[in-house]
Design an enzyme around this catalytic site. Structure first.
Site: not given
Length: 151
Positions: A41, A46-48, A51
């Site tokens: 998401k 974690g996803c930031t 990315a």
């Protein structure tokens, strides 16, 4: 375990990017090795981190002849904001119905959106698959190593 197994042909697909433009995997593959990473998401910690790690290594990937493509079930609009906020130079694809995620088996425990990275060579063969929700650095490091080996 990922359905897209190392040594098999990657399933082709078309999804809209963060600008709404359709992106077809096979169109990118002819030109470059593709690092296709699935993440849960936009705008989560974690996803930031993942990315931004791909962003910080993006030049290394492109210098090695690869294109980075991120995929989640977030909308085109959410991807556009996420990419803008973090100055992401690569493609983010909106898999809103999770069909491509399912084709690639990029889930944890079969249902939760997983964090899985694939390296696909120019002929469309999966050369590497890495799945880990917590080892974010492994996604970037392992993928870059494989991309350099494919040069």
């Amino acid at each position: 375990m990922a359905i897209a197994q190392v040594g098999t042909k990657a399933t082709d697909f078309t999804l809209p990017d963060q600008t709404g433009k359709p992106v077809k995997l096979s169109d990118v593959l002819g030109e470059k090795v593709v690092v296709l990473y699935f993440y849960p998401k936009d705008n989560t910690s974690g996803c930031t981190t993942e990315a931004c790690s791909f962003r910080d290594s993006y030049e290394s990937f492109t210098d090695a002849g690869a294109e980075v493509i991120g995929v989640s079930s977030d909308s085109v609009e959410t991807h556009e904001k996420f990419a803008g906020r973090h100055e992401l130079p690569f493609i983010l694809l909106a898999d809103t119905d999770k069909a491509v995620r399912k084709q690639y088996g990029a889930t944890s425990l079969g249902v939760v959106p997983g964090r899985v990275t694939f390296v696909i060579d120019r002929e469309g063969v999966v050369r590497h698959a890495f799945s880990s929700m917590m080892n974010i650095g492994g996604h970037i490091g392992d993928a870059l190593k494989v991309v350099k080996e494919l040069q």
